[in-house]
Write a protein that holds these residues in place. Structure first.
Motif, PDB file in Angstrom:
ATOM      1  N   GLY A 125       0.516  -1.552  -0.027  1.00 22.45           N
ATOM      2  CA  GLY A 125       0.242  -0.475  -0.019  1.00 22.45           C
ATOM      3  C   GLY A 125       0.739   1.260  -0.123  1.00 22.45           C
ATOM      4  N   ASN A 126       2.085   1.222   0.629  1.00 17.79           N
ATOM      5  CA  ASN A 126       2.333   2.334   0.944  1.00 17.79           C
ATOM      6  C   ASN A 126       3.907   2.711  -0.599  1.00 17.79           C
ATOM      7  N   ALA A 142      -0.700 -16.866   4.179  1.00 16.75           N
ATOM      8  CA  ALA A 142      -0.815 -15.786   5.402  1.00 16.75           C
ATOM      9  C   ALA A 142       0.778 -15.448   5.536  1.00 16.75           C
ATOM     10  N   GLN A 143       1.794 -15.869   5.280  1.00 20.44           N
ATOM     11  CA  GLN A 143       3.250 -15.263   4.839  1.00 20.44           C
ATOM     12  C   GLN A 143       3.161 -13.902   4.306  1.00 20.44           C
ATOM     13  N   LEU A 203       4.147  -8.618   2.550  1.00 13.66           N
ATOM     14  CA  LEU A 203       3.643  -6.907   1.711  1.00 13.66           C
ATOM     15  C   LEU A 203       3.167  -6.013   2.840  1.00 13.66           C
ATOM     16  N   MET A 204       2.104  -6.252   3.251  1.00 15.29           N
ATOM     17  CA  MET A 204       1.587  -5.110   3.995  1.00 15.29           C
ATOM     18  C   MET A 204       2.888  -4.293   4.620  1.00 15.29           C
ATOM     19  N   SER A 205       3.946  -4.877   4.908  1.00 15.19           N
ATOM     20  CA  SER A 205       4.712  -4.364   6.010  1.00 15.19           C
ATOM     21  C   SER A 205       6.099  -4.080   5.234  1.00 15.19           C
ATOM     22  N   GLY A 206       5.718  -4.236   3.826  1.00 11.78           N
ATOM     23  CA  GLY A 206       6.794  -4.124   2.685  1.00 11.78           C
ATOM     24  C   GLY A 206       7.804  -4.619   2.468  1.00 11.78           C
ATOM     25  N   GLN A 207       8.261  -5.770   3.433  1.00 12.19           N
ATOM     26  CA  GLN A 207       9.858  -6.351   2.813  1.00 12.19           C
ATOM     27  C   GLN A 207       9.824  -7.224   1.812  1.00 12.19           C
ATOM     28  N   ALA A 225      -4.144  -1.738   2.979  1.00  8.22           N
ATOM     29  CA  ALA A 225      -2.918  -1.761   3.100  1.00  8.22           C
ATOM     30  C   ALA A 225      -2.105  -2.751   2.060  1.00  8.22           C
ATOM     31  N   ILE A 226      -3.199  -2.816   0.834  1.00  3.60           N
ATOM     32  CA  ILE A 226      -2.249  -3.466  -0.458  1.00  3.60           C
ATOM     33  C   ILE A 226      -3.070  -2.605  -1.093  1.00  3.60           C
ATOM     34  N   ARG A 227      -2.873  -2.395  -3.191  1.00  2.00           N
ATOM     35  CA  ARG A 227      -3.379  -2.533  -3.525  1.00  2.00           C
ATOM     36  C   ARG A 227      -3.541  -3.116  -4.710  1.00  2.00           C
TER      37      ARG A 227
END
Length: 324
Positions: A134-135, A190-191, A196-200, A219-221
């Motif tokens: 998302g970012n 799940a992981q 993906l949400m954290s940007g890793q 959180a994502i797009r």
């Protein structure tokens, strides 16, 4: 002139009793619940679709479809279980396209998959969505490609495993877009979503059910889809081919039986699939999952498997993908 032949009632009854057991079994098919193997863990997209389809097919078949999840091993254990089952229509597999058109090509000892399993019919198809953090600094496919060209090898694309359709789609996309990305395989969705949400990781190809809730939260797009679709969750998303001409693929779901399964059980199963496809409840459930109901007969499915196997074989060879 040959004399007329006279049959006694006893002889007629005896002849009927000697009819091949297989023929009599086909006439009453299915005589008991059908075992349907799904080569994924319970709760995943294919599992959800398979259970919905199995329930919808039950009424016309007169027997239930008993789901057996057999995940892991890149789908090989499930394929082996179906291939080795009795060819009587009582054991079938509901799978995703990658299980048939891609994963068998990763084996060092390749076997023609259509010599092991028989197509029954396809019931659904769906594009993959290209989903990003998302970012992330890119908000379109063109932005992502520009970023990747400015940062070669730094863009992390995830997948649920080596050789899966999401992995192969990533390799095909990178090659056609002229970019270099890093593929990071995971063992489960799940992981992947957490990272993906954290940007890793920055991007992934996949079907919408895994992502819809996170997209709604921001959180994502999703920035594009790999093929046209009428499914509600995908409306408004641009085709990636608008930016990367010629890039397209879909995942599909179908039923396969053991090779040498007689035509009668296969026809009965496909007829039940056609009836289920007209069920509004099933149509609504598939639409919620970002999936279009798409029917293909056994012969049409056989031709599709042949065609797509050639496409993914080239991707696998060009990218030098091997299972560890």
């Amino acid at each position: 002139m040959n004399p007329p032949t006279h049959f006694s009632r006893r002889r007629v009854l005896s002849a009927a009793a000697l009819l091949p057991l297989a023929a009599r079994a086909q006439a009453s098919y299915p005589s008991k619940p059908i075992r349907m193997i799904i080569p994924f863990a319970a709760g995943g997209a294919t599992d959800v679709l398979g259970r919905d389809l199995g329930q919808a097919m039950t009424q016309s078949l007169g027997q239930s479809l008993v789901i057996e999840n057999m995940g892991g091993g890149a789908g090989v254990p499930a394929l082996n279980a179906v291939a080795r089952a009795a060819p009587d229509g009582q054991t079938v597999m509901f799978c995703a396209s990658g299980n048939i058109t891609a994963q068998p090509l990763l084996s060092k000892n390749r076997v023609d998959i259509l010599s092991q399993v028989a197509p029954v019919g396809m019931v659904a198809s769906a594009p993959h969505a290209l989903v990003v953090n998302g970012n992330a600094p890119f908000k379109s496919v063109a932005d992502l490609i520009a970023y990747a060209k400015a940062h070669p090898g730094e863009l992390n694309f995830a997948s649920a495993g080596i050789g899966g359709l999401a992995h192969l789609g990533t390799e095909l996309f990178a090659r056609m877009a002229g970019i270099r990305v890093t593929h990071i395989p995971y063992k489960g969705a799940a992981q992947v979503n957490t990272d993906l949400m954290s940007g890793q990781i920055q991007a992934i190809f996949g079907t919408m059910p895994s992502f819809t809730g996170l997209i709604l939260r921001g959180a994502i797009r999703a920035i594009g889809i790999t093929a046209p679709s009428k499914a509600s969750p995908l409306k408004g998303l641009p085709l990636i081919s608008q930016t990367v001409p010629g890039f397209t693929y879909s995942t599909w779901n179908a039923i396969f039986a053991p090779a040498r399964t007689p035509a009668a059980p296969i026809a009965k199963l496909y007829e039940a699939m056609q009836i289920a496809a007209r069920n509004p409840t099933l149509g609504h459930r598939f639409d919620e999952q970002g999936v279009d109901i798409t029917l293909a007969s056994p012969e049409e499915l056989r031709n599709l498997v042949r065609k797509e196997s050639v496409i993914w074989d080239k991707v696998i060879k060009d990218a030098r993908i091997e299972l560890n």
